[in-house]
Scaffold this motif. Structure first.
Motif, short mmCIF file in Angstrom:
data_model
loop_
_atom_site.label_atom_id
_atom_site.label_comp_id
_atom_site.label_asym_id
_atom_site.label_seq_id
_atom_site.Cartn_x
_atom_site.Cartn_y
_atom_site.Cartn_z
N ASP A 239 8.22 9.54 -0.77
CA ASP A 239 7.35 8.76 -1.65
C ASP A 239 6.23 8.07 -0.87
O ASP A 239 5.80 6.98 -1.22
CB ASP A 239 8.16 7.71 -2.41
N VAL A 240 5.72 8.73 0.18
CA VAL A 240 4.72 8.10 1.03
C VAL A 240 3.47 7.71 0.25
O VAL A 240 2.83 6.68 0.54
CB VAL A 240 4.36 9.02 2.22
N PHE A 241 3.10 8.48 -0.79
CA PHE A 241 1.91 8.16 -1.58
C PHE A 241 2.20 7.13 -2.67
O PHE A 241 1.27 6.52 -3.21
CB PHE A 241 1.34 9.43 -2.22
N ASP A 242 3.45 6.93 -2.99
CA ASP A 242 3.80 6.00 -4.07
C ASP A 242 3.92 4.56 -3.60
O ASP A 242 3.86 3.64 -4.41
CB ASP A 242 5.13 6.43 -4.72
N ILE A 243 4.11 4.35 -2.31
CA ILE A 243 4.31 2.98 -1.84
C ILE A 243 2.99 2.25 -1.64
O ILE A 243 2.98 1.02 -1.46
CB ILE A 243 5.09 2.97 -0.51
N LEU A 244 1.86 2.99 -1.69
CA LEU A 244 0.56 2.37 -1.48
C LEU A 244 -0.21 2.25 -2.79
O LEU A 244 -0.24 3.20 -3.59
CB LEU A 244 -0.27 3.16 -0.48
N LYS A 245 -0.84 1.12 -2.99
CA LYS A 245 -1.70 0.90 -4.16
C LYS A 245 -3.16 1.11 -3.75
O LYS A 245 -3.61 0.56 -2.76
CB LYS A 245 -1.51 -0.52 -4.69
N ARG A 246 -3.87 1.95 -4.50
CA ARG A 246 -5.27 2.28 -4.23
C ARG A 246 -5.47 2.71 -2.77
O ARG A 246 -6.22 2.08 -2.02
CB ARG A 246 -6.19 1.11 -4.57
N PRO A 247 -4.81 3.79 -2.34
CA PRO A 247 -4.95 4.23 -0.94
C PRO A 247 -6.33 4.82 -0.67
O PRO A 247 -7.02 5.28 -1.58
CB PRO A 247 -3.86 5.30 -0.80
N LEU A 258 -5.75 8.18 9.14
CA LEU A 258 -5.18 6.93 8.68
C LEU A 258 -5.27 6.85 7.16
O LEU A 258 -6.31 7.16 6.58
CB LEU A 258 -5.93 5.73 9.29
N MET A 259 -4.18 6.45 6.51
CA MET A 259 -4.17 6.20 5.08
C MET A 259 -3.81 4.73 4.88
O MET A 259 -2.78 4.25 5.38
CB MET A 259 -3.17 7.10 4.34
N ILE A 260 -4.67 4.02 4.16
CA ILE A 260 -4.58 2.57 4.08
C ILE A 260 -4.57 2.14 2.62
O ILE A 260 -5.34 2.64 1.80
CB ILE A 260 -5.77 1.91 4.81
N GLY A 261 -3.71 1.19 2.30
CA GLY A 261 -3.65 0.66 0.94
C GLY A 261 -2.73 -0.54 0.86
O GLY A 261 -2.09 -0.93 1.84
N GLY A 262 -2.68 -1.13 -0.32
CA GLY A 262 -1.78 -2.25 -0.53
C GLY A 262 -0.34 -1.79 -0.59
O GLY A 262 -0.02 -0.80 -1.25
N LEU A 263 0.56 -2.49 0.12
CA LEU A 263 1.98 -2.13 0.12
C LEU A 263 2.64 -2.70 -1.12
O LEU A 263 2.74 -3.91 -1.30
CB LEU A 263 2.66 -2.68 1.38
N ARG A 264 3.07 -1.81 -2.02
CA ARG A 264 3.68 -2.25 -3.28
C ARG A 264 5.01 -2.96 -3.01
O ARG A 264 5.80 -2.53 -2.16
CB ARG A 264 3.94 -1.05 -4.20
N SER A 266 7.27 -3.15 -5.32
CA SER A 266 8.24 -2.34 -6.05
C SER A 266 7.51 -1.14 -6.64
O SER A 266 6.28 -1.02 -6.52
CB SER A 266 8.92 -3.15 -7.16
N PHE A 267 8.24 -0.24 -7.30
CA PHE A 267 7.63 0.94 -7.90
C PHE A 267 7.24 0.72 -9.36
O PHE A 267 6.88 1.67 -10.05
CB PHE A 267 8.58 2.14 -7.81
N SER A 268 7.31 -0.51 -9.85
CA SER A 268 6.93 -0.79 -11.23
C SER A 268 5.42 -0.61 -11.40
O SER A 268 4.66 -0.63 -10.43
CB SER A 268 7.33 -2.20 -11.63
N LEU A 269 4.97 -0.46 -12.66
CA LEU A 269 3.59 -0.09 -12.95
C LEU A 269 2.60 -1.11 -12.40
O LEU A 269 1.60 -0.75 -11.77
CB LEU A 269 3.40 0.08 -14.46
N ASN A 270 2.83 -2.39 -12.63
CA ASN A 270 1.91 -3.44 -12.21
C ASN A 270 2.47 -4.27 -11.06
O ASN A 270 2.27 -5.48 -11.01
CB ASN A 270 1.58 -4.35 -13.41
N SER A 274 2.51 -6.84 -1.14
CA SER A 274 2.97 -7.84 -0.18
C SER A 274 2.06 -7.92 1.04
O SER A 274 2.01 -8.94 1.72
CB SER A 274 4.40 -7.52 0.26
N THR A 275 1.32 -6.84 1.33
CA THR A 275 0.37 -6.83 2.44
C THR A 275 -0.44 -5.54 2.36
O THR A 275 -0.29 -4.75 1.41
CB THR A 275 1.08 -6.93 3.80
N ILE A 276 -1.30 -5.30 3.34
CA ILE A 276 -2.04 -4.05 3.46
C ILE A 276 -1.41 -3.24 4.59
O ILE A 276 -1.24 -3.73 5.70
CB ILE A 276 -3.53 -4.31 3.75
N LEU A 277 -1.06 -1.99 4.28
CA LEU A 277 -0.33 -1.13 5.22
C LEU A 277 -1.23 -0.01 5.72
O LEU A 277 -2.03 0.55 4.97
CB LEU A 277 0.89 -0.54 4.52
#
Length: 368
Positions: A239-247, A258-264, A266-270, A274-277
């Motif tokens: 789930d490497v692409f699912d853990i990031l928000k707006r990668p 490098l792939m960078i985005g917000g670290l979700r 949880s996997f819920s919709l909204n 918790s940080t930027i990964l």
């Protein structure tokens, strides 16, 4: 100044002295007086330093979007760039360009590529060297490409303007644009050119209610194929692409991405972040690893913003967000094996703080 002993030194001696200076010091010396400028821009001096590796790696800013509608040649048209090694901002005037509203968008091997308004109000891409004030005008393109296309550049004089529906390719050897259709499932996000021949982009293959990002790739040689793009995926990626928000993607060192985005959280919709990964993909082994994550105290400033921007390259990445007022720099050391996080103050200009940019390695020897 006319009686200064330096005026009586042989030219070869002067060139040897100045060639031992870092590039940033050579740039400064050129503005000291007319004699220094003539000495340091002479063909013989340029040839002398052409064999030296680039010593200056900068992070340059793109102009804010609201500048795009200006119809006049800006008297302060300037490329602003940050030097992480000296922790200072540098200015490269672009007033030598005879175009309206120059908008720098990309760089490769010391050349800066920018959109400019030609006299008949059409858009054109221009390749220039801000250090030598030389430029070259590429064949004209429609304004739609400057609004919706992503510009990718690489050696030798290769330019790719990519959109969801098509790709325009320019090579210095052919001196014209070649149009290829694209089979991407959606508008490409943060496309990058890796190893000067492979193009990577993120595409949303999800539904209108939930994004689902996947990685797509193609080579410049396969652009002529109607099925040029292919999805990169492995079962081991999970789930490497699912853990990031707006990668989004940034080109790394060598064959790494490098792939960078917000670290979700949880996997819920909204789900909140918790940080930027920062994740890193080695294209040789096709394995991911974690390269870094933004410290919690820094992330609090980004948490209040609805979106953030990422730009840079290699082992240096900049982050900006609305109303933050300064940038964050991630500077990874291969020797230490970890990245340093620090603030960048004194960002030029004014606006909402949402900065965009690109990596720029100035070179006195780069020819458009």
């Amino acid at each position: 100044m006319d009686s200064s002993p330096i005026y009586f030194l042989p030219q070869d001696t002067l060139h040897q002295i100045f060639s031992n200076l870092p590039l940033r010091e050579i740039i400064r010396c050129r503005s000291v007086c007319k004699f220094f400028n003539q000495t340091l821009t002479s063909p013989s001096f340029i040839h002398l330093i052409s064999t030296q590796p680039p010593s200056l790696r900068l992070l340059s800013l793109r102009p804010p979007h609201h500048h795009h509608h200006s119809r006049h040649v800006s008297s302060d048209a300037t490329l602003h760039a940050f030097d992480p090694d000296q922790n200072q901002w540098l200015r490269f005037p672009l007033t030598f360009l005879p175009f309206h509203s120059p908008q720098p968008v990309a760089s490769s091997l010391g050349l800066v590529y920018l959109w400019a308004d030609s006299p008949d109000s059409t858009k054109t891409l221009v390749a220039c060297n801000p250090l030598t004030r030389q430029f070259r005008v590429l064949p004209q393109l429609g304004s739609a490409w400057s609004r919706h296309g992503s510009v990718l550049v690489g050696p030798p004089n290769r330019v790719l303007v990519l959109s969801e529906l098509a790709a325009l390719y320019f090579s210095g050897s052919t001196n014209n644009w070649v149009n290829f259709s694209s089979n991407l499932p959606s508008k490409p996000r943060s496309p990058i050119l890796v190893s000067d021949s492979c193009v990577l982009a993120l595409c949303d293959v999800g539904s209108p209610w939930r994004s689902q990002w996947k990685l797509f790739s193609c080579t410049l040689s396969s652009l002529q194929s109607s099925q040029s793009w292919s999805r990169l995926e492995k079962h081991e990626w999970g789930d490497v692409f699912d853990i990031l928000k707006r990668p989004r993607l940034v080109r790394g060192i060598g064959n790494r991405v490098l792939m960078i985005g917000g670290l979700r959280s949880s996997f819920s919709l909204n789900a909140s972040c918790s940080t930027i990964l920062i994740l890193r993909l080695d294209l040789d082994t096709m394995e991911w690893d974690e390269a870094g994550r933004m410290p919690t105290q820094m992330f609090r400033c980004f948490q209040e913003s609805s979106k953030f921007k990422v730009f840079g390259g290699g082992n240096r990445v900049c982050f900006s967000a609305k109303r933050v007022g300064r940038l964050v720099l991630w500077d990874y050391s291969e020797i230490v094996g970890k990245g340093e996080w620090r603030w960048i103050d004194g960002v030029p200009g004014s606006g909402d703080g949402l900065c965009r940019g690109f990596a720029f390695d100035p070179r006195l020897t780069a020819l458009p």
